[in-house]
Each structure stands twice: as structure tokens, then as C-alpha cells.
Write a protein that holds these residues in place. Structure first.
Motif, PDB file in Angstrom:
ATOM      1  N   PHE B  72       0.829  -1.196   0.000  1.00  0.00           N
ATOM      2  CA  PHE B  72       0.000   0.000   0.000  1.00  0.00           C
ATOM      3  C   PHE B  72       0.871   1.258   0.000  1.00  0.00           C
ATOM      4  O   PHE B  72       0.635   2.192  -0.767  1.00  0.00           O
ATOM      5  N   PHE B  76       0.882   3.954  -2.879  1.00  0.00           N
ATOM      6  CA  PHE B  76       0.381   5.260  -2.442  1.00  0.00           C
ATOM      7  C   PHE B  76       1.323   6.350  -2.944  1.00  0.00           C
ATOM      8  O   PHE B  76       0.894   7.375  -3.474  1.00  0.00           O
ATOM      9  N   SER B  79       0.827   6.827  -6.620  1.00  0.00           N
ATOM     10  CA  SER B  79      -0.466   7.452  -6.960  1.00  0.00           C
ATOM     11  C   SER B  79      -0.407   8.954  -6.735  1.00  0.00           C
ATOM     12  O   SER B  79      -1.169   9.717  -7.310  1.00  0.00           O
ATOM     13  N   ASN B  80       0.509   9.365  -5.868  1.00  0.00           N
ATOM     14  CA  ASN B  80       0.646  10.759  -5.498  1.00  0.00           C
ATOM     15  C   ASN B  80       1.633  11.502  -6.398  1.00  0.00           C
ATOM     16  O   ASN B  80       1.885  12.677  -6.199  1.00  0.00           O
ATOM     17  N   SER B  81       2.217  10.791  -7.359  1.00  0.00           N
ATOM     18  CA  SER B  81       3.285  11.374  -8.171  1.00  0.00           C
ATOM     19  C   SER B  81       2.791  11.625  -9.591  1.00  0.00           C
ATOM     20  O   SER B  81       1.691  11.229  -9.963  1.00  0.00           O
ATOM     21  N   ALA B  82       3.646  12.255 -10.373  1.00  0.00           N
ATOM     22  CA  ALA B  82       3.294  12.539 -11.766  1.00  0.00           C
ATOM     23  C   ALA B  82       3.166  11.269 -12.590  1.00  0.00           C
ATOM     24  O   ALA B  82       2.574  11.268 -13.669  1.00  0.00           O
ATOM     25  N   GLU B  83       3.685  10.152 -12.077  1.00  0.00           N
ATOM     26  CA  GLU B  83       3.657   8.885 -12.830  1.00  0.00           C
ATOM     27  C   GLU B  83       2.350   8.127 -12.701  1.00  0.00           C
ATOM     28  O   GLU B  83       2.130   7.117 -13.358  1.00  0.00           O
ATOM     29  N   ALA B  84       1.484   8.629 -11.809  1.00  0.00           N
ATOM     30  CA  ALA B  84       0.289   7.857 -11.445  1.00  0.00           C
ATOM     31  C   ALA B  84      -0.509   7.370 -12.642  1.00  0.00           C
ATOM     32  O   ALA B  84      -0.897   6.204 -12.718  1.00  0.00           O
ATOM     33  N   SER B  85      -0.762   8.271 -13.604  1.00  0.00           N
ATOM     34  CA  SER B  85      -1.631   7.873 -14.704  1.00  0.00           C
ATOM     35  C   SER B  85      -0.951   6.853 -15.603  1.00  0.00           C
ATOM     36  O   SER B  85      -1.580   5.912 -16.077  1.00  0.00           O
ATOM     37  N   GLU B  86       0.358   7.020 -15.807  1.00  0.00           N
ATOM     38  CA  GLU B  86       1.063   6.050 -16.651  1.00  0.00           C
ATOM     39  C   GLU B  86       1.127   4.693 -15.957  1.00  0.00           C
ATOM     40  O   GLU B  86       0.970   3.648 -16.599  1.00  0.00           O
ATOM     41  N   HIS B  90      -4.499   4.421  -9.066  1.00  0.00           N
ATOM     42  CA  HIS B  90      -5.375   5.510  -8.637  1.00  0.00           C
ATOM     43  C   HIS B  90      -6.155   5.123  -7.391  1.00  0.00           C
ATOM     44  O   HIS B  90      -6.383   3.954  -7.106  1.00  0.00           O
ATOM     45  N   LEU B  91      -6.559   6.163  -6.674  1.00  0.00           N
ATOM     46  CA  LEU B  91      -7.371   5.967  -5.473  1.00  0.00           C
ATOM     47  C   LEU B  91      -8.811   5.735  -5.884  1.00  0.00           C
ATOM     48  O   LEU B  91      -9.288   6.332  -6.845  1.00  0.00           O
ATOM     49  N   VAL B  92      -9.493   4.905  -5.121  1.00  0.00           N
ATOM     50  CA  VAL B  92     -10.915   4.716  -5.369  1.00  0.00           C
ATOM     51  C   VAL B  92     -11.606   4.498  -4.024  1.00  0.00           C
ATOM     52  O   VAL B  92     -11.084   3.811  -3.142  1.00  0.00           O
ATOM     53  N   GLY B 227     -12.283   1.193 -12.908  1.00  0.00           N
ATOM     54  CA  GLY B 227     -10.899   1.407 -13.310  1.00  0.00           C
ATOM     55  C   GLY B 227     -10.813   2.649 -14.167  1.00  0.00           C
ATOM     56  O   GLY B 227     -11.775   3.386 -14.326  1.00  0.00           O
ATOM     57  N   ILE B 228      -9.644   2.869 -14.745  1.00  0.00           N
ATOM     58  CA  ILE B 228      -9.421   4.093 -15.503  1.00  0.00           C
ATOM     59  C   ILE B 228     -10.373   4.188 -16.682  1.00  0.00           C
ATOM     60  O   ILE B 228     -11.033   5.210 -16.888  1.00  0.00           O
TER      61      ILE B 228
END
Lengths: 348, 341
Positions: B72, B76, B79-86, B90-92, B227-228
Motif C-alpha cells: 500500500f 500510495f 499514486s501521489n506522483s506525476a507517474e500515477a496515470s502512466e 489511482h485511489l478509489v 478502473g481508468i
């Protein structure tokens, strides 16, 4: 009985629907007409992200808090209906962030699961030391307005694409009651110095990994002047501009940079998000919503206007409570004109 | 032994994360990933990737908690960084709902996920058939993005990846010094582990972007994980079934169960059906072994048997396996220096 609604944003369309639902069977002669110079997707309501959330404080205006609650409960009741998707209605959770402790909002018991943020959650948002988590609703204008339009069309309500220049213009054509839902341009129909634009600008991006709304607050700079991120069903809205008294509907490069930089600081992954659109709009801001009857003398006729405008940045949040209040005012007009035996009771 | 050559067999979430951990803990190691399947064709790609732990009956709870906590924390930070989307992390937020009150009020992981609390009466009204619930926020690893991101990070360290079906670990002894077995369900055949059994899961991946909240029935059988790009609807837990073919009746049943939890799913589009075999075991096998054949020794580190909980504990077990690889390296260096004497 001809009723003209001026304005086809969320306020105009929902007021029309509410009145038709409540009175058409009691008053067979009821004819509703919607007049507007802009229809969806070109109304102010279309620019809003669609998040149900009132301002932080109701400033003692309990009437508005009640209308907000009525709207939330009404929408929550529709959540499981087959219409929800078409209405653009869905649940969403998210964060309200502060740099210092803030008093609980008037709506803490209206939304679901309201609570303070834990220290670990605050780690997600450096620079913010306090905040709330709750589950609220999204009602996307791009879906809701067409849905309202369809319901009204099915009910035989007529639409007219024209700019109404005065209330008189409609009364002289034989309209009996006018509902003034003209939002920002109400001042053109009747001067109102209390109505001022609260200019906003937003950037729409593709960021489907964002599943929560995030609204930051700077208690000194005022509402919506601090970054916010609101994910929709297709796009995510980035914002954080509120300029009181600014009538410009042109996108400002300075505001763009302010929104982009502050939202990317808030959510670093947004740097990779693709920008799809930008928009500016004018929130029809007023110290309180103008929701009241006005009788206008026109020659030897008494003409009735119901005003329903000045909903600022919380039009979607408050719309149904106001629509029902407008319908009640309409009912009292009918009673005075002896069109009804009694005003329908509990349903109102 | 200057540069120990390590082969990691398996390229699901466990194989790739284990390989990455090894490159971090043993920079002198040369790591190669071998697998017959890579994303999007691994078991991991079928899973929703939700960080909600599965309980392993024979692994001590403190270890399971440690694994989950490490996983986790690691995700975590991403998810908090610029790399999250790549990276697809993500948080849900959402709810776990129960038809009858569960035996234990607080699962062991309740203080690791975010904002864990019982659901309010108002929230429970959304679930008329359920009497109790828990609300919390957790992380989701979307695949393929997460696996592709791990592959990208591995390539950046110089790790090679090859499509290759390994039929016997001994095939590798001449090219590699240490073998790491992250073959998931494949371990049943590869190392003959009869304690490993499939638990078949069928899921639907649908387009329903208005679903922002996860909903999970406490029985673990029915779940909705946004999901995304797609929402994963599940599922089944068919112990002992090896079939990878989607079943139409099951699809209908999953859809109906999910719609009764979230009626708006009736409007879901583009339904894609997928099947995966959870590589299940009473305890996750994170263990060192030295195979021996005709005087030749082959150090092996096992990291498989994560069943329904792969994503939830993957980083923790990857670190555990990397530590065991370090032990193997030390042992080899010890014996090679002895050989020099």
C-alpha cells in the motif's frame, strides 16, 4: 392559462417541469412556453461541472439550505431509477481541503458519510492541513438539460429561440404568468444592482484515473478562487477562478496558467492529462437567490412575474428546491385568480 | 561471483515486481525475465487490481499485514506522483456491504486503507438487501498499464525480457545462477506443487464511466471495481476449475448480481468477458530452495500462490523474495570463495 418561462438553463427548465408536473392535470388549459436566446449546450449551466455542493456557509440563509437539501434528496431518490444515466446523475466522493481548521458546513448532514480527513489522507495534499471527505452527487448539465428538454417536449411544452426584451412583450402577447429564470441577464429585463457576475474559467481535460472531486479553499480569497478538480463521466474539469464584477466571457491566458499550475500542484499526474477544451462563464451571483412574486401593473391588467434567479455558483445544487418554491408561488397565483379550488396540499 | 545471473520466470504482477525489487536490492545482479505470456495476456491482466487483501489461512497474520502495508505504501507514493496515470495507479472510494453482520468488525487491514469506518444508515439505504457495511478508500492497479509501467522500469535498469516457455527449471541452470519462480498457476506443472490449485474467476469489463465508487459484497463473490477506462464486474470463485473459456450463463449471472448492487449498470456498454485462474494456496510460497541433480546445485527462490490477493501483497512478497535472492547470492559467493581457497 399561458405561462412563459424566460431562460433555458437548469433553473428555467426545471421550474417549467415542476410546474407542469404539479398543475397540468388540475388545469387543463395550462400552456407552458420556454423562451431563451441560448439553449443547451450553450447555457451557463452547461459550463458547470455539475457537482452538488453548496458554498461553505449559508450566512444564515436557512431557506437556501433547505432548498439545497430538497434538491439533494430529490436527486438521491432518482439515483436507482432507469433515468439516472440519461439525467447524467451519479454518486461521487471527494475531498474539501483547507490550510487551517474550518467550521463544519451547513450541508454536512445532507451529503453522505461526511467526516474529517485523517492525517494519512492529508499526506496526499501537501500544503493542506485540514479537510473533509464526503459522498455527494454529480448532475452533468450536458445530460441533464437535454433530459429536461425531452421531458418538457413530451409534455407538449413549446420552445422559442428568441431573446425576450421585456416582460411587457410577453404579456402583450397574451401570456398570463412569466417565470423569470434569466440568470445573468436578468438585469436586462429589470435592473438589479445586487446581481453581479462571478466570472469563472475552466479547463476540461482527459484524466479518467481521477475518481474523486478535490476542492481546495482559501478562506481569505473566497469561494472558487482556489484550485478544484471535478471528474465527470467523460472529462475532468479543472477550475479555481471567481472574479466578482468581471463580465468578460473570453478565456484569459493568465487564468489558464493559474488554473493549470495550481491543479497540477494539487494532482501531479494531471501534467500528463490532455486538454480538450476551455470555457469561461458568468455565475449569476447575488447576496441571496431572488425567488419571489412580483405583480406588475400593465394598464388595467395585473401581470404576475415569478422571479427565480441569482443562484451564483450553486444553481445545480439548489435548482429543484427553487423549482418547487416557484411552483408553490404559481399555485398561489392560480388560487388568487380563482383558477383552482384549493392549492394542492402535500405534494408541494 | 561478480555479476550473479538471475532468471525470473513469470511476467505477471508478481514476476515483474519481484524482478524490479531484485534490481534494487542487488544492483550487481543481472536480471532476466522469462515468461510464456506478457501483458495483456497474464492472469494479472484479468484481475481488477484492487488493494483489498485476501486472507491466507496458513500465513501468519502479522506477515500478511506487513506485506499489505508495504504494498500500500509503495503504491500510495506512486499514486501521489506525476507517474500515477502512466502506472495505472489511482485511489478509489467505496463500500463493502454485508447481508449479515460479519464475525469480525475490523479486518486486519482497516488501519492501512484510508478513512475506514462503518457505513452510516443513510449510506446503507442504497443497499436495501444489506444490513451492515464499511466505507473506505483504497488503491487500484489497472492492468495492462501497471504491468507495462513495471516493464518500462525494468528495461531502464537493463533487465532483458524474453518470451519463453520454461518446462523445467533445470533448463536454466547453465545460463543462470539463481532462478526465481513467479509462475503463479504454472507452478503446479513446473514444480509439481500439488498444494497449488486454481480458483476460476470470470469477470466482465464494461464501459460505465459514471460509476466512480467501488462496491463489494462481503461474501467476496459480487463486486464492482471502477478502473481508468473500464469497470470490472465480478465474479466467481470456482475452486478446482481449470477452464479458461467464458461461460455465457455465468456472464448473465454476474451482470444481474452487479446490477442489483448498482442499478445504473443496466446502461453499461461494450461488455468484455475475461477469465483467470487464481493461483491459490493455503499460504503464499515465499521460500528458498536448493535443487540438486547429479552433483549440480540450482538455487531457487519461490514466490507464488497469491490466489485472490496478488495485487494486495505483491510488493511485500517481492521484497521478501528479493531478500531471499540476496541470501542465495551470499551463499554462492561464500561457496565460490571457498572454492578459491
Amino acid at each position: 392559462m399561458r405561462v412563459a418561462i424566460i431562460g433555458a438553463g437548469v433553473i428555467g427548465l426545471s421550474s417549467a417541469l415542476c410546474i407542469h408536473e404539479q398543475f397540468h392535470s388540475l388545469l387543463p388549459s395550462l400552456e407552458l412556453e420556454v423562451y431563451a436566446d441560448h439553449f443547451t449546450p450553450h447555457t451557463t449551466s452547461d459550463g458547470a461541472a455539475g457537482l452538488w455542493q453548496p458554498y461553505l456557509s449559508d450566512h444564515g440563509n436557512l431557506q437556501e439550505t433547505l432548498w439545497n437539501k430538497e434538491t439533494f434528496d430529490y436527486l438521491l431518490g432518482h439515483l436507482h431509477s432507469p433515468a439516472a444515466k440519461e439525467m447524467g446523475l451519479f454518486l461521487i466522493s471527494g475531498y474539501n481541503l483547507f490550510t487551517e481548521p474550518a467550521p463544519d458546513p451547513s450541508w454536512k448532514n445532507i451529503v453522505l458519510g461526511f467526516r474529517n480527513l485523517t492525517p494519512k489522507e492529508l499526506e496526499l495534499f501537501p500544503g493542506y492541513s485540514y479537510g473533509w471527505f464526503n459522498t455527494a452527487l454529480m448532475l452533468e448539465g450536458k445530460s441533464y438539460l437535454p433530459w429536461l428538454t425531452n421531458r418538457l417536449t413530451q409534455r407538449g411544452v413549446k420552445f422559442f429561440h428568441k431573446k425576450v426584451e421585456s416582460f411587457q412583450e410577453l404579456f402583450s402577447q397574451g401570456v398570463d404568468v412569466v417565470l423569470n429564470c434569466s440568470g445573468m441577464r436578468s438585469g436586462d429585463l429589470q435592473p438589479d444592482p445586487e446581481l453581479q457576475p462571478g466570472r469563472g474559467q475552466i479547463i476540461k481535460v482527459l484524466a479518467p484515473w481521477v475518481k474523486h472531486f478535490i476542492i481546495t479553499h482559501d478562506l481569505k480569497s473566497g469561494i472558487y478562487n482556489s484550485p478544484y478538480v471535478i471528474p465527470g463521466s467523460e472529462f475532468t474539469v479543472l477550475g479555481g477562478i471567481y472574479q466578482h464584477g468581471n463580465w468578460s466571457e473570453e478565456n484569459s491566458a493568465k487564468d489558464h496558467k493559474s488554473i493549470w499550475d495550481s491543479c497540477c500542484r494539487l494532482l501531479p499526474a494531471l501534467q500528463k492529462a490532455k486538454i480538450v477544451a476551455e470555457w469561461s462563464g458568468l455565475r449569476p451571483a447575488r447576496p441571496s437567490v431572488r425567488l419571489e412574486r412580483e405583480s406588475i401593473r400593465l394598464g388595467n391588467l395585473q401581470a404576475e412575474v415569478i422571479h427565480n434567479y441569482g443562484h451564483g455558483g450553486f444553481g445545480i445544487t439548489i435548482h429543484w428546491g427553487c423549482a418547487m418554491a416557484a411552483a408553490r408561488l404559481f399555485g398561489s397565483i392560480l388560487q388568487e385568480k380563482k383558477q383552482l379550488g384549493t392549492i394542492p396540499g402535500p405534494r408541494l | 561471483m561478480a555479476s550473479p545471473k538471475v532468471a525470473v520466470v513469470g511476467a505477471g504482477v508478481v514476476g515483474l515486481s519481484t524482478a524490479l525489487c531484485i534490481t534494487e536490492t542487488c544492483p550487481s545482479c543481472s536480471v532476466t525475465v522469462l515468461s510464456d505470456q506478457f501483458s495483456p495476456n497474464t492472469t494479472s491482466d484479468v484481475a481488477a487490481g484492487m488493494l483489498i487483501p485476501h486472507i491466507y489461512p496458513d500465513t501468519p497474520i502479522h506477515r500478511q499485514k506487513q506485506w499489505f502495508r508495504e504494498t500500500f505504501a509503495y503504491l500510495f507514493a506512486i499514486s501521489n506522483s506525476a507517474e500515477a496515470s502512466e502506472a495505472g495507479i489511482h485511489l478509489v472510494s467505496g463500500w463493502q456491504v454485508f447481508k449479515s453482520t460479519p464475525k469480525e468488525e475490523l479486518p486486519f487491514w482497516s488501519d492501512i486503507v484510508l478513512g475506514f469506518r462503518p457505513m452510516s444508515e443513510a449510506e446503507l439505504q442504497k443497499f436495501p438487501q444489506h444490513r451492515f457495511g464499511q466505507a473506505f478508500t483504497t488503491l487500484k492497479c489497472d492492468c495492462p498499464p501497471y504491468l507495462l509501467w513495471l516493464e518500462k522500469r525494468l528495461k531502464a535498469t537493463g533487465t532483458q525480457m524474453y518470451t519463453r516457455k520454461v518446462a523445467d527449471l533445470w533448463e536454466l541452470h547453465s545460463e543462470y545462477d539463481i532462478v526465481v519462480n513467479c509462475t503463479g498457476m504454472g507452478a503446479h506443472q513446473l514444480v509439481g506443487d500439488k498444494q497449488l490449485f486454481p480458483v476460476r474467476g470470470q469477470v466482465l469489463k464494461v464501459h460505465a464511466p459514471w460509476v466512480t465508487q467501488f462496491i463489494r459484497d462481503g461474501d467476496g463473490l459480487t463486486y464492482i471495481y471502477p478502473g481508468i477506462h473500464r469497470v470490472t464486474l465480478g465474479g466467481t470463485r470456482e475452486k478446482g476449475s481449470w477452464s479458461l473459456l467464458p461461460d455465457a450463463g455465468t456472464t448473465r449471472d454476474i451482470f444481474d448480481r452487479c446490477c442489483s448492487l448498482e442499478p445504473s449498470l443496466q446502461g453499461a456498454q461494450d461488455i468484455e468477458v475475461k477469465v483467470g485462474l487464481r493461483p491459490s494456496r493455503q499460504c503464499v510460497r515465499v521460500q528458498r530452495e536448493v535443487l540438486s541433480q547429479g552433483g549440480v546445485k540450482l538455487p531457487v527462490v519461490h514466490n507464488y500462490g497469491h490466489g485472490a490477493g496478488g495485487f494486495s501483497v505483491h510488493w511485500g512478497t517481492a521484497k521478501g523474495a528479493a531478500y531471499l535472492v540476496e541470501e542465495c547470492v551470499s551463499a554462492l559467493q561464500g561457496s565460490s570463495s571457498r572454492a578459491k581457497l
